[in-house]
Write an enzyme that holds these catalytic residues in place. Structure first.
Site, PDB file in Angstrom:
ATOM      1  CD  GLN A 152     -74.482  81.661  96.453  1.00  0.00           C
ATOM      2  OE1 GLN A 152     -74.783  80.719  96.404  1.00  0.00           O
ATOM      3  NE2 GLN A 152     -75.409  82.214  97.169  1.00  0.00           N
ATOM      4  CB  SER A 155     -63.627  81.649  95.760  1.00  0.00           C
ATOM      5  OG  SER A 155     -64.237  81.022  95.078  1.00  0.00           O
ATOM      6  CB  CYS A 156     -67.912  79.645  97.395  1.00  0.00           C
ATOM      7  SG  CYS A 156     -68.860  80.891  95.806  1.00  0.00           S
ATOM      8  CG  ASN A 157     -67.516  80.293  91.770  1.00  0.00           C
ATOM      9  OD1 ASN A 157     -68.669  79.895  91.237  1.00  0.00           O
ATOM     10  ND2 ASN A 157     -67.924  81.760  91.819  1.00  0.00           N
ATOM     11  CG  HIS A 181     -71.485  80.688  91.862  1.00  0.00           C
ATOM     12  ND1 HIS A 181     -71.283  81.720  91.996  1.00  0.00           N
ATOM     13  CD2 HIS A 181     -71.131  80.691  93.323  1.00  0.00           C
ATOM     14  CE1 HIS A 181     -71.109  83.205  93.040  1.00  0.00           C
ATOM     15  NE2 HIS A 181     -71.118  82.055  93.878  1.00  0.00           N
ATOM     16  CG  HIS A 197     -63.601  81.654  89.419  1.00  0.00           C
ATOM     17  ND1 HIS A 197     -63.741  82.666  88.527  1.00  0.00           N
ATOM     18  CD2 HIS A 197     -63.969  81.375  90.885  1.00  0.00           C
ATOM     19  CE1 HIS A 197     -64.869  83.303  89.682  1.00  0.00           C
ATOM     20  NE2 HIS A 197     -64.949  82.963  90.541  1.00  0.00           N
ATOM     21  N   GLY A 198     -59.638  80.265  87.540  1.00  0.00           N
ATOM     22  CA  GLY A 198     -58.583  78.909  87.442  1.00  0.00           C
ATOM     23  C   GLY A 198     -57.185  79.237  87.945  1.00  0.00           C
ATOM     24  N   GLY A 205     -61.904  84.716  99.990  1.00  0.00           N
ATOM     25  CA  GLY A 205     -62.216  86.177  99.820  1.00  0.00           C
ATOM     26  C   GLY A 205     -60.185  86.367  99.808  1.00  0.00           C
ATOM     27  NE  ARG A 250     -73.706  85.311  95.859  1.00  0.00           N
ATOM     28  CZ  ARG A 250     -72.532  86.673  95.997  1.00  0.00           C
ATOM     29  NH1 ARG A 250     -72.109  86.880  94.639  1.00  0.00           N
ATOM     30  NH2 ARG A 250     -71.786  85.847  96.219  1.00  0.00           N
TER      31      ARG A 250
HETATM   32  N1  LIG Z   1     -70.895  84.527 101.007  1.00  0.00           N
HETATM   33  C1  LIG Z   1     -70.256  83.509 100.058  1.00  0.00           C
HETATM   34  O1  LIG Z   1     -70.962  83.223  99.348  1.00  0.00           O
HETATM   35  C2  LIG Z   1     -69.219  83.376 100.239  1.00  0.00           C
HETATM   36  C3  LIG Z   1     -68.200  83.567 100.669  1.00  0.00           C
HETATM   37  N2  LIG Z   1     -66.451  82.781 101.090  1.00  0.00           N
HETATM   38  C4  LIG Z   1     -65.867  83.889 101.728  1.00  0.00           C
HETATM   39  O2  LIG Z   1     -65.877  84.071 103.395  1.00  0.00           O
HETATM   40  C5  LIG Z   1     -65.665  85.161 103.636  1.00  0.00           C
HETATM   41  C6  LIG Z   1     -66.526  85.603 104.656  1.00  0.00           C
HETATM   42  O3  LIG Z   1     -67.535  86.166 103.527  1.00  0.00           O
HETATM   43  P1  LIG Z   1     -69.242  86.281 104.492  1.00  0.00           P
HETATM   44  O4  LIG Z   1     -69.463  85.161 105.170  1.00  0.00           O
HETATM   45  O5  LIG Z   1     -69.718  85.839 102.370  1.00  0.00           O
HETATM   46  O6  LIG Z   1     -68.853  88.115 104.922  1.00  0.00           O
HETATM   47  P2  LIG Z   1     -70.398  88.122 105.734  1.00  0.00           P
HETATM   48  O7  LIG Z   1     -70.327  89.901 105.569  1.00  0.00           O
HETATM   49  O8  LIG Z   1     -71.488  87.662 105.626  1.00  0.00           O
HETATM   50  O9  LIG Z   1     -69.849  87.734 107.610  1.00  0.00           O
HETATM   51  C7  LIG Z   1     -68.866  88.472 107.509  1.00  0.00           C
HETATM   52  C8  LIG Z   1     -68.789  88.221 109.139  1.00  0.00           C
HETATM   53  O10 LIG Z   1     -67.825  89.035 109.488  1.00  0.00           O
HETATM   54  C9  LIG Z   1     -68.021  89.752 110.803  1.00  0.00           C
HETATM   55  N3  LIG Z   1     -66.416  91.219 110.935  1.00  0.00           N
HETATM   56  C10 LIG Z   1     -66.742  92.010 110.287  1.00  0.00           C
HETATM   57  N4  LIG Z   1     -65.207  92.435 110.281  1.00  0.00           N
HETATM   58  C11 LIG Z   1     -65.092  91.674 111.442  1.00  0.00           C
HETATM   59  C12 LIG Z   1     -64.263  92.300 112.119  1.00  0.00           C
HETATM   60  N5  LIG Z   1     -62.913  92.977 111.699  1.00  0.00           N
HETATM   61  N6  LIG Z   1     -63.822  91.490 113.221  1.00  0.00           N
HETATM   62  C13 LIG Z   1     -64.452  89.813 113.510  1.00  0.00           C
HETATM   63  N7  LIG Z   1     -65.510  89.616 112.503  1.00  0.00           N
HETATM   64  C14 LIG Z   1     -65.964  90.771 111.203  1.00  0.00           C
HETATM   65  C15 LIG Z   1     -68.994  90.863 110.422  1.00  0.00           C
HETATM   66  O11 LIG Z   1     -69.674  91.416 111.052  1.00  0.00           O
HETATM   67  C16 LIG Z   1     -69.700  89.875 109.396  1.00  0.00           C
HETATM   68  O12 LIG Z   1     -70.456  88.688 110.799  1.00  0.00           O
HETATM   69  C17 LIG Z   1     -65.409  86.022 102.809  1.00  0.00           C
HETATM   70  O13 LIG Z   1     -63.503  85.791 102.383  1.00  0.00           O
HETATM   71  C18 LIG Z   1     -65.819  85.669 101.567  1.00  0.00           C
HETATM   72  O14 LIG Z   1     -64.514  85.991  99.583  1.00  0.00           O
HETATM   73  C19 LIG Z   1     -66.492  81.930 100.285  1.00  0.00           C
HETATM   74  C20 LIG Z   1     -67.431  81.513  99.558  1.00  0.00           C
HETATM   75  C21 LIG Z   1     -68.428  82.145  99.239  1.00  0.00           C
HETATM   76  O1  LIG Z   2     -65.809  83.066  96.740  1.00  0.00           O
HETATM   77  C1  LIG Z   2     -67.278  83.256  96.098  1.00  0.00           C
HETATM   78  O2  LIG Z   2     -67.117  83.354  94.670  1.00  0.00           O
HETATM   79  P1  LIG Z   2     -66.309  83.303  93.932  1.00  0.00           P
HETATM   80  O3  LIG Z   2     -65.648  82.071  93.624  1.00  0.00           O
HETATM   81  O4  LIG Z   2     -66.920  83.625  93.284  1.00  0.00           O
HETATM   82  O5  LIG Z   2     -65.147  84.514  94.237  1.00  0.00           O
HETATM   83  C2  LIG Z   2     -68.322  84.160  96.759  1.00  0.00           C
HETATM   84  O6  LIG Z   2     -69.620  83.721  95.886  1.00  0.00           O
HETATM   85  C3  LIG Z   2     -68.335  85.291  97.750  1.00  0.00           C
HETATM   86  O7  LIG Z   2     -67.858  85.748  95.922  1.00  0.00           O
HETATM   87  P2  LIG Z   2     -68.851  87.345  96.345  1.00  0.00           P
HETATM   88  O8  LIG Z   2     -66.747  87.674  95.940  1.00  0.00           O
HETATM   89  O9  LIG Z   2     -69.388  87.542  94.720  1.00  0.00           O
HETATM   90  O10 LIG Z   2     -69.288  87.984  97.286  1.00  0.00           O
END
Ligand SMILES: NC(=O)C1=CN([C@@H]2O[C@H](COP(=O)(O)OP(=O)(O)OC[C@H]3O[C@@H](n4cnc5c(N)ncnc54)[C@H](O)[C@@H]3O)[C@@H](O)[C@H]2O)C=CC1
Ligand SMILES: O=C(OP(=O)(O)O)[C@H](O)COP(=O)(O)O
Length: 341
Positions: free
Chosen positions: A302, A139-141, A220, A194-195, A110, A168
């Site tokens: 993802q 990222s996951c994709n 996805h 993604h590219g 992200g 998704r």
């Molecule tokens: N969920 C997905 O499908 C995927 C997410 N990502 C990336 O991983 C990263 C995290 O995404 P998710 O796990 O989905 O997010 P999430 O929203 O599920 O989890 C984030 C966590 O960080 C905590 N948080 C929020 N602000 C904070 C702060 N200032 N300090 C400390 N903790 C804080 C929240 O309480 C939460 O527990 C992002 O960069 C996202 O793009 C990458 C691949 C897949």
């Molecule tokens: O890394 C992801 O997707 P992405 O590879 O399409 O950026 C995760 O599915 C998080 O994507 P989101 O920003 O749609 O929550």
């Protein structure tokens, strides 16, 4: 033992924490939350020391029966390395504190590439990580794309890639997001991120990606076409996938033709949280036309595929295991990751 802090215990952070705890050479020294939630109870149940961003909220945690070990800065000070799994954009804001404390840190997809200045995938560029303070697991994709492109590039050379990502809409617990009844072009412009993201790891690859989001919550689906440099056969391509520890094959005989059935399968396999850590390439879709044109569909979970990459990235940044294949083997073994198919 490498002392790992997980800053942001959400979808990715809680999985990375469990994966770290499973490794023979790492320990979770703490995880962080911003507010009381179900995940905070899970951290307690797992025995991970819980740190919070704002100590003013400590009474609320204690009232809920959750012990607070300290603030995030205290957690960071106790760590050798931090996995920042905060929501996209927050990692960039956290970077100055990692710099101030001189801590190594891993950001997630992200964040922009520039936040770390180095983007990572274990199979593609593990050895470039050493001596970096920061890395970003793409990222996951992008992780799913890098794995399959790199594997075919190593085997046959890749002249160009064209891929469409059906993404998704939201994670299963993300009740506020949609779409509920639409196919959203995300983005409508071409290319999707993604590219260019693949190019942060594999700069020489000619790739254009398109993406849309649909009303599903798990996995996805990618439709991928690559022009290969050397002529090959479908059988040879399948062998490359069979020999890759993070590319799984959804065999034709399984009768699986959707993300839903694939999720049921990972659930039946007893995978933690039903996680598919590997790419799920549909065997039936793998095609070679005119010797050099490759096609396939692949499913990407993802929530899961970046988790083993984060683990290898920890070893790569710490410089404790020099050989990428050895780290990948250790990670997979500790997780119980044996690619499907
Ligand atoms: N969920 C997905 O499908 C995927 C997410 N990502 C990336 O991983 C990263 C995290 O995404 P998710 O796990 O989905 O997010 P999430 O929203 O599920 O989890 C984030 C966590 O960080 C905590 N948080 C929020 N602000 C904070 C702060 N200032 N300090 C400390 N903790 C804080 C929240 O309480 C939460 O527990 C992002 O960069 C996202 O793009 C990458 C691949 C897949
Ligand atoms: O890394 C992801 O997707 P992405 O590879 O399409 O950026 C995760 O599915 C998080 O994507 P989101 O920003 O749609 O929550």
């Amino acid at each position: 033992m490498i002392k790992v802090a997980i800053n942001g215990y959400g979808t990715i952070g809680k999985r990375v924490a469990d994966a770290v705890a499973a490794q023979p050479d790492m320990e979770v020294i703490g995880v962080s939350k911003t507010s009381v939630s179900a995940e905070a109870y899970i951290a307690k149940e797992r025995g991970y020391p819980l740190y919070i961003a704002d100590l003013g909220k400590k009474p609320a945690f204690e009232k809920a029966g959750i012990e607070v070990a300290g603030d995030v800065e205290a957690m960071l000070k106790a760590a050798d390395i931090v996995v920042d799994a905060t929501p996209g954009g927050v990692g960039e804001k956290n970077r100055p504190i990692y710099e101030k404390l001189g801590k190594k840190a891993i950001f997630q997809g992200g964040e922009d590439h520039e936040v770390a200045g180095f983007s990572f995938n274990a199979h593609a560029n593990y050895n470039e990580a050493e001596n970096h303070q920061f890395a970003r697991v793409v990222s996951c994709n992008s992780t799913g794309l890098v794995r399959i492109i790199h594997a075919l590039d190593q085997a046959f050379g890749v002249a160009r890639v064209r891929a469409v990502m059906v993404r998704r809409g939201a994670d299963p617990d993300d009740v506020k997001r949609g779409p509920i009844d639409a196919i959203v072009l995300n983005p409508a412009s071409i290319p999707s991120h993604h590219g260019p993201d693949v190019n942060t790891v594999l700069p020489h690859i000619n790739i254009v990606t398109l993406a849309m989001i649909v009303p599903t919550t798990f996995m996805h689906m990618h439709s991928i076409q690559m022009d290969l440099k050397k002529e090959t056969t479908r059988e040879e391509v399948l062998k490359v996938f069979e020999n890759h520890s993070r590319i799984g094959l959804v065999r034709k005989t399984m009768g699986i033709k959707s993300n839903a059935q694939l999720r049921e399968y990972t659930q039946d396999l007893g995978r933690p949280r039903t996680d598919l850590w590997e790419n799920g390439v549909f065997e039936e879709s793998v095609s070679i036309l005119d010797g050099k044109e490759f096609y396939c569909f692949q499913a990407i979970h993802q929530e899961a595929d970046v988790v083993p990459e984060n683990i290898d990235c920890i070893r790569a940044l710490m410089g404790t295991v020099k050989d990428s294949q050895e780290s990948i083997r250790m990670t997979n073994e500790a997780l119980g990751l044996v690619a499907i198919g």
